[in-house]
Design an enzyme around this catalytic site. Structure first.
Site, PDB file in Angstrom:
ATOM      1  N   ASP A  67       0.814  -1.216   0.000  1.00  0.00           N
ATOM      2  CA  ASP A  67       0.000   0.000   0.000  1.00  0.00           C
ATOM      3  C   ASP A  67       0.849   1.268   0.000  1.00  0.00           C
ATOM      4  O   ASP A  67       2.071   1.217   0.175  1.00  0.00           O
ATOM      5  CB  ASP A  67      -0.957  -0.005   1.208  1.00  0.00           C
ATOM      6  CG  ASP A  67      -0.260  -0.397   2.516  1.00  0.00           C
ATOM      7  OD1 ASP A  67       0.988  -0.350   2.577  1.00  0.00           O
ATOM      8  OD2 ASP A  67      -0.955  -0.755   3.472  1.00  0.00           O
ATOM      9  N   ASN A 135      -7.353  -2.354  14.362  1.00  0.00           N
ATOM     10  CA  ASN A 135      -8.757  -2.662  14.058  1.00  0.00           C
ATOM     11  C   ASN A 135      -8.878  -3.904  13.155  1.00  0.00           C
ATOM     12  O   ASN A 135      -9.929  -4.155  12.583  1.00  0.00           O
ATOM     13  CB  ASN A 135      -9.435  -1.454  13.384  1.00  0.00           C
ATOM     14  CG  ASN A 135      -8.796  -1.092  12.050  1.00  0.00           C
ATOM     15  OD1 ASN A 135      -7.819  -1.714  11.625  1.00  0.00           O
ATOM     16  ND2 ASN A 135      -9.330  -0.088  11.383  1.00  0.00           N
ATOM     17  N   HIS A 137      -7.138  -4.486  10.357  1.00  0.00           N
ATOM     18  CA  HIS A 137      -6.887  -4.299   8.918  1.00  0.00           C
ATOM     19  C   HIS A 137      -5.589  -4.981   8.475  1.00  0.00           C
ATOM     20  O   HIS A 137      -4.662  -5.180   9.263  1.00  0.00           O
ATOM     21  CB  HIS A 137      -6.953  -2.823   8.490  1.00  0.00           C
ATOM     22  CG  HIS A 137      -5.805  -1.952   8.838  1.00  0.00           C
ATOM     23  ND1 HIS A 137      -5.958  -0.649   9.250  1.00  0.00           N
ATOM     24  CD2 HIS A 137      -4.460  -2.165   8.809  1.00  0.00           C
ATOM     25  CE1 HIS A 137      -4.776  -0.106   9.459  1.00  0.00           C
ATOM     26  NE2 HIS A 137      -3.840  -1.008   9.203  1.00  0.00           N
ATOM     27  N   GLU A 142      -9.605  -1.801   5.415  1.00  0.00           N
ATOM     28  CA  GLU A 142     -10.261  -1.494   6.684  1.00  0.00           C
ATOM     29  C   GLU A 142     -11.459  -2.432   6.906  1.00  0.00           C
ATOM     30  O   GLU A 142     -11.904  -3.101   5.965  1.00  0.00           O
ATOM     31  CB  GLU A 142     -10.735  -0.031   6.641  1.00  0.00           C
ATOM     32  CG  GLU A 142      -9.609   0.998   6.486  1.00  0.00           C
ATOM     33  CD  GLU A 142      -8.847   1.271   7.790  1.00  0.00           C
ATOM     34  OE1 GLU A 142      -8.698   0.350   8.616  1.00  0.00           O
ATOM     35  OE2 GLU A 142      -8.392   2.415   7.967  1.00  0.00           O
TER      36      GLU A 142
HETATM   37  C1  GLP Z   1      -0.503   0.617   8.533  1.00  0.00           C
HETATM   38  C2  GLP Z   1      -0.152  -0.216   7.309  1.00  0.00           C
HETATM   39  C3  GLP Z   1      -0.329  -1.676   7.561  1.00  0.00           C
HETATM   40  C4  GLP Z   1       0.322  -2.049   8.876  1.00  0.00           C
HETATM   41  C5  GLP Z   1      -0.383  -1.364  10.000  1.00  0.00           C
HETATM   42  C6  GLP Z   1       0.217  -1.664  11.367  1.00  0.00           C
HETATM   43  O1  GLP Z   1      -1.806   1.063   8.548  1.00  0.00           O
HETATM   44  N1  GLP Z   1      -0.896   0.143   6.146  1.00  0.00           N
HETATM   45  O2  GLP Z   1       0.216  -2.414   6.471  1.00  0.00           O
HETATM   46  O3  GLP Z   1       0.259  -3.431   9.055  1.00  0.00           O
HETATM   47  O4  GLP Z   1      -0.293   0.033   9.794  1.00  0.00           O
HETATM   48  O5  GLP Z   1       1.299  -0.829  11.617  1.00  0.00           O
HETATM   49  P1  GLP Z   1       2.349  -0.994  12.760  1.00  0.00           P
HETATM   50  O6  GLP Z   1       3.178  -2.163  12.370  1.00  0.00           O
HETATM   51  O7  GLP Z   1       3.118   0.280  12.758  1.00  0.00           O
HETATM   52  O8  GLP Z   1       1.577  -1.224  13.999  1.00  0.00           O
END
Ligand code: GLP
Length: 240
Positions: A67, A135, A137, A142
């Site tokens: 993404d 959440n 995702h 989402e």
């Molecule tokens: C973002 C990314 C996800 C990631 C998530 C968790 O929203 N788009 O791909 O898995 O955050 O992030 P973190 O690893 O910083 O908790």
């Protein structure tokens, strides 16, 4: 889904790096699906160490990322393109031309999504690395994203904007939209390695592993993947 619970973040990162390294050792021309966020940084550091020690080469590896924020150019220090260069690509022997990330500054976002989807069809992932949103995702899919979704434009939830605001100067600077690989495309990978660390992921981890498979928790679809490994630290696994 196979679940591996480790003592802490560093152990989680080691297990993850070994799982990715195994794929590249077996198939030096592998296509890797990569993720951003704080969670995979330790794993990327170890993969860079393996490369420095000449245990692993990425010279023939291709990568596709999950993404990117809409509105951030690849040079913005919070873009996922910048993150990947800083946390992995600049430290390994990969050809940058073999790496792909959605273009967050494309003038025509719909065309960019269609283009990325076509690219994914031609670059089936041998392994897909995933983090987990608090959440539930995956990528930026989402809650309530259909399981058959392909690459699309997302309006980020307030929860995600707030979670990710820690990396920006203030809440107003956090992009409200992103382009993400769809859930159907994530599921096409031959193997999936999902990482989660910390108490704030415990509820999402529980829903992913033990909850019903439904769109309220996008990651719950991973229960249906034939080769998915969830690598967790103790805190993230504390509700299991
Ligand atoms: C973002 C990314 C996800 C990631 C998530 C968790 O929203 N788009 O791909 O898995 O955050 O992030 P973190 O690893 O910083 O908790």
């Amino acid at each position: 889904m196979k679940i591996i619970v480790t003592d802490n973040y560093d152990e989680m990162s080691k297990v993850a790096a070994e799982l990715i390294a195994e794929v590249v050792e077996r198939k030096p021309t592998a296509t890797l699906g990569l993720a951003t966020g704080s969670t995979p940084i330790g794993c990327y550091k170890l993969l860079a160490d393996f490369c420095r020690q000449k245990r692993l080469s990425f010279a023939s590896v291709k990568t596709v990322n999950l993404d990117e924020y809409v509105g951030l150019s690849a040079s913005h220090n919070q873009s996922y393109a910048y993150f990947m260069r800083r946390n992995l690509f600049d430290s390994i022997d990969i050809e940058l031309s073999n790496t792909r990330i959605p273009n967050g500054s494309a003038a025509d976002v719909a065309a960019e999504c269609a283009h990325y989807s076509a690219l994914l069809k031609n670059n089936v992932r041998d392994v897909q690395l995933l983090g987990l949103g608090s959440n539930g995702h995956i990528g930026f899919n989402e809650p309530d994203t259909p399981f058959d979704s392909v690459t699309h434009l997302v309006n980020l939830t307030e929860n995600t904007v707030t979670d990710n605001s820690r990396l920006f100067k203030n809440l107003e600077e956090v992009p409200r939209q992103a382009i993400t690989m769809g859930i159907a495309e994530i599921m096409q990978a031959g193997k999936i390695v999902l990482l989660a660390s910390g108490q704030n992921k415990a509820r999402a981890v529980y829903d992913m592993c033990r909850g019903p498979v439904n769109a309220a928790c996008p990651a719950s679809i991973l229960q249906r993947h034939p080769d998915c490994v969830a690598v967790l630290d103790k805190a993230a696994a504390s509700l299991l």
